[in-house]
Write an enzyme that holds these catalytic residues in place. Structure first.
Site, PDB file in Angstrom:
ATOM      1  N   SER A 230       0.833  -1.206   0.000  1.00  0.00           N
ATOM      2  CA  SER A 230       0.000   0.000   0.000  1.00  0.00           C
ATOM      3  C   SER A 230       0.872   1.263   0.000  1.00  0.00           C
ATOM      4  O   SER A 230       0.353   2.365  -0.025  1.00  0.00           O
ATOM      5  CB  SER A 230      -0.900   0.004   1.248  1.00  0.00           C
ATOM      6  OG  SER A 230      -0.080  -0.046   2.396  1.00  0.00           O
TER       7      SER A 230
ATOM      8  N   LYS B 255       7.589   3.045  -1.313  1.00  0.00           N
ATOM      9  CA  LYS B 255       8.313   1.788  -1.542  1.00  0.00           C
ATOM     10  C   LYS B 255       8.266   1.424  -3.020  1.00  0.00           C
ATOM     11  O   LYS B 255       9.246   0.919  -3.573  1.00  0.00           O
ATOM     12  CB  LYS B 255       7.685   0.648  -0.727  1.00  0.00           C
ATOM     13  CG  LYS B 255       7.925   0.726   0.768  1.00  0.00           C
ATOM     14  CD  LYS B 255       7.367  -0.518   1.442  1.00  0.00           C
ATOM     15  CE  LYS B 255       7.560  -0.524   2.940  1.00  0.00           C
ATOM     16  NZ  LYS B 255       7.006  -1.736   3.572  1.00  0.00           N
TER      17      LYS B 255
ATOM     18  N   GLU C  12      -1.159  -8.524   8.180  1.00  0.00           N
ATOM     19  CA  GLU C  12       0.049  -9.194   8.675  1.00  0.00           C
ATOM     20  C   GLU C  12      -0.267  -9.993   9.924  1.00  0.00           C
ATOM     21  O   GLU C  12      -0.813  -9.447  10.873  1.00  0.00           O
ATOM     22  CB  GLU C  12       1.124  -8.151   9.035  1.00  0.00           C
ATOM     23  CG  GLU C  12       1.687  -7.445   7.834  1.00  0.00           C
ATOM     24  CD  GLU C  12       2.740  -6.407   8.214  1.00  0.00           C
ATOM     25  OE1 GLU C  12       3.319  -6.491   9.314  1.00  0.00           O
ATOM     26  OE2 GLU C  12       2.974  -5.513   7.391  1.00  0.00           O
TER      27      GLU C  12
ATOM     28  N   ASP D 250       8.902  -6.723   3.837  1.00  0.00           N
ATOM     29  CA  ASP D 250       8.573  -6.172   5.144  1.00  0.00           C
ATOM     30  C   ASP D 250       9.863  -5.607   5.730  1.00  0.00           C
ATOM     31  O   ASP D 250      10.930  -6.195   5.565  1.00  0.00           O
ATOM     32  CB  ASP D 250       7.969  -7.230   6.061  1.00  0.00           C
ATOM     33  CG  ASP D 250       7.137  -6.588   7.165  1.00  0.00           C
ATOM     34  OD1 ASP D 250       6.239  -5.794   6.853  1.00  0.00           O
ATOM     35  OD2 ASP D 250       7.399  -6.867   8.350  1.00  0.00           O
TER      36      ASP D 250
ATOM     37  N   ASP E  17      12.640   7.820   8.050  1.00  0.00           N
ATOM     38  CA  ASP E  17      13.765   8.429   7.318  1.00  0.00           C
ATOM     39  C   ASP E  17      14.307   9.712   7.969  1.00  0.00           C
ATOM     40  O   ASP E  17      15.530   9.911   7.998  1.00  0.00           O
ATOM     41  CB  ASP E  17      13.369   8.721   5.862  1.00  0.00           C
ATOM     42  CG  ASP E  17      13.434   7.470   4.984  1.00  0.00           C
ATOM     43  OD1 ASP E  17      13.991   6.461   5.440  1.00  0.00           O
ATOM     44  OD2 ASP E  17      12.911   7.521   3.851  1.00  0.00           O
TER      45      ASP E  17
ATOM     46  N   ARG F 123      16.430  -1.550   1.958  1.00  0.00           N
ATOM     47  CA  ARG F 123      15.566  -1.979   0.835  1.00  0.00           C
ATOM     48  C   ARG F 123      16.378  -2.072  -0.453  1.00  0.00           C
ATOM     49  O   ARG F 123      16.199  -3.001  -1.234  1.00  0.00           O
ATOM     50  CB  ARG F 123      14.400  -1.003   0.663  1.00  0.00           C
ATOM     51  CG  ARG F 123      13.409  -1.417  -0.440  1.00  0.00           C
ATOM     52  CD  ARG F 123      12.116  -0.640  -0.379  1.00  0.00           C
ATOM     53  NE  ARG F 123      11.460  -0.830   0.916  1.00  0.00           N
ATOM     54  CZ  ARG F 123      11.518   0.070   1.903  1.00  0.00           C
ATOM     55  NH1 ARG F 123      12.125   1.231   1.739  1.00  0.00           N
ATOM     56  NH2 ARG F 123      10.949  -0.188   3.058  1.00  0.00           N
TER      57      ARG F 123
HETATM   58  P1  IMP Z   1       6.469  -1.920   6.850  1.00  0.00           P
HETATM   59  O1  IMP Z   1       7.525  -2.690   6.130  1.00  0.00           O
HETATM   60  O2  IMP Z   1       5.650  -1.124   5.882  1.00  0.00           O
HETATM   61  O3  IMP Z   1       5.658  -2.776   7.788  1.00  0.00           O
HETATM   62  O4  IMP Z   1       7.252  -0.836   7.684  1.00  0.00           O
HETATM   63  C1  IMP Z   1       7.206  -0.731   9.082  1.00  0.00           C
HETATM   64  C2  IMP Z   1       7.410   0.701   9.490  1.00  0.00           C
HETATM   65  O5  IMP Z   1       8.714   1.115   9.131  1.00  0.00           O
HETATM   66  C3  IMP Z   1       6.439   1.680   8.839  1.00  0.00           C
HETATM   67  O6  IMP Z   1       6.056   2.645   9.779  1.00  0.00           O
HETATM   68  C4  IMP Z   1       7.252   2.295   7.730  1.00  0.00           C
HETATM   69  O7  IMP Z   1       6.865   3.650   7.489  1.00  0.00           O
HETATM   70  C5  IMP Z   1       8.662   2.219   8.287  1.00  0.00           C
HETATM   71  N1  IMP Z   1       9.622   2.026   7.201  1.00  0.00           N
HETATM   72  C6  IMP Z   1       9.701   0.977   6.344  1.00  0.00           C
HETATM   73  N2  IMP Z   1      10.676   1.169   5.467  1.00  0.00           N
HETATM   74  C7  IMP Z   1      11.226   2.359   5.755  1.00  0.00           C
HETATM   75  C8  IMP Z   1      12.275   3.130   5.152  1.00  0.00           C
HETATM   76  O8  IMP Z   1      12.893   2.768   4.154  1.00  0.00           O
HETATM   77  N3  IMP Z   1      12.540   4.305   5.741  1.00  0.00           N
HETATM   78  C9  IMP Z   1      11.877   4.768   6.839  1.00  0.00           C
HETATM   79  N4  IMP Z   1      10.881   4.110   7.421  1.00  0.00           N
HETATM   80  C10 IMP Z   1      10.562   2.905   6.874  1.00  0.00           C
END
Ligand code: IMP
Length: 185
Positions: free
Chosen positions: A8, A12, A36, A64, A141, A167
């Site tokens: 969503s 990403k 999840e 994830d 970030d 990532r």
């Molecule tokens: P998810 O992979 O979407 O479940 O990410 C978990 C949490 O980490 C969420 O609040 C995302 O916004 C944060 N998150 C995931 N990837 C990143 C990134 O590359 N930078 C900053 N926050 C991240």
């Protein structure tokens, strides 16, 4: 082979499209969040997402990610979304007030097509800033300095983040494996 990234999160998608383009793999976006299950490890979440997203004849990609704080024994880790939605960036900064600030971002990326499943992992070590810095990126970030940098992920360009990020690393490894599958068939 074209792949379909199920997520969503538009930010990403932008990152994954840029990375997969280097391997000439087009990325379609299936915009939905997959529920999840409660799991202890990112790998388990990705396996569950793959099972939920798999579609006959389609190369599906999911991922994830989590932020693991060294001083908090790896919290929020797999609960990073929950922490972000509840205590937020300010809550994390408060948690670390006068504490050691080491942290690791980790992504597990998964691909499934038919009976082929691929999983890769990417990590970046760094530190948590003492205040928000920068307006780019998303999520954590603005408070994450990748090792050796005096700018947060929110202060560098997308392609710069891709080169060193959790990532970026996981997705390049995945794209390489998918490209290798392509060359076999
Ligand atoms: P998810 O992979 O979407 O479940 O990410 C978990 C949490 O980490 C969420 O609040 C995302 O916004 C944060 N998150 C995931 N990837 C990143 C990134 O590359 N930078 C900053 N926050 C991240």
């Amino acid at each position: 082979m074209r792949v379909t990234f199920v997520t969503s999160n538009a930010s990403k998608v932008a990152e994954v499209r840029r990375i997969f383009a280097e391997y000439e793999i087009p990325v379609a976006w299936s915009r939905r969040s997959i529920p999840e299950p409660q799991c202890d490890r990112l790998e388990e979440v990705v396996e569950a997402k793959l099972a939920a997203a798999a579609k006959p004849g389609v190369g599906v990609v999911v991922e994830d990610s989590g932020l693991f704080l060294e001083d908090a024994k790896g919290f929020p880790g797999v609960y990073s979304r929950f922490a972000y939605d509840t205590i937020g960036l300010d809550g994390v900064l408060r948690l670390l007030a006068n504490r050691p600030r080491g942290a690791t971002f980790r992504t597990v990326a998964g691909f499934r097509k038919g009976r082929t499943t691929l999983l890769t992992v990417g990590e970046v070590h760094g530190t948590i800033s003492s205040r928000r810095q920068g307006t780019g990126g998303f999520g954590y970030d603005p408070i994450f300095f990748p090792e050796g940098s005096d700018r947060t992920f929110a202060e560098i360009s997308g392609p710069e983040k891709d080169r060193i990020s959790h990532r970026g690393r996981a997705m390049r490894a995945l794209a390489r494996k998918i490209a290798a599958l392509n060359s076999k068939v």
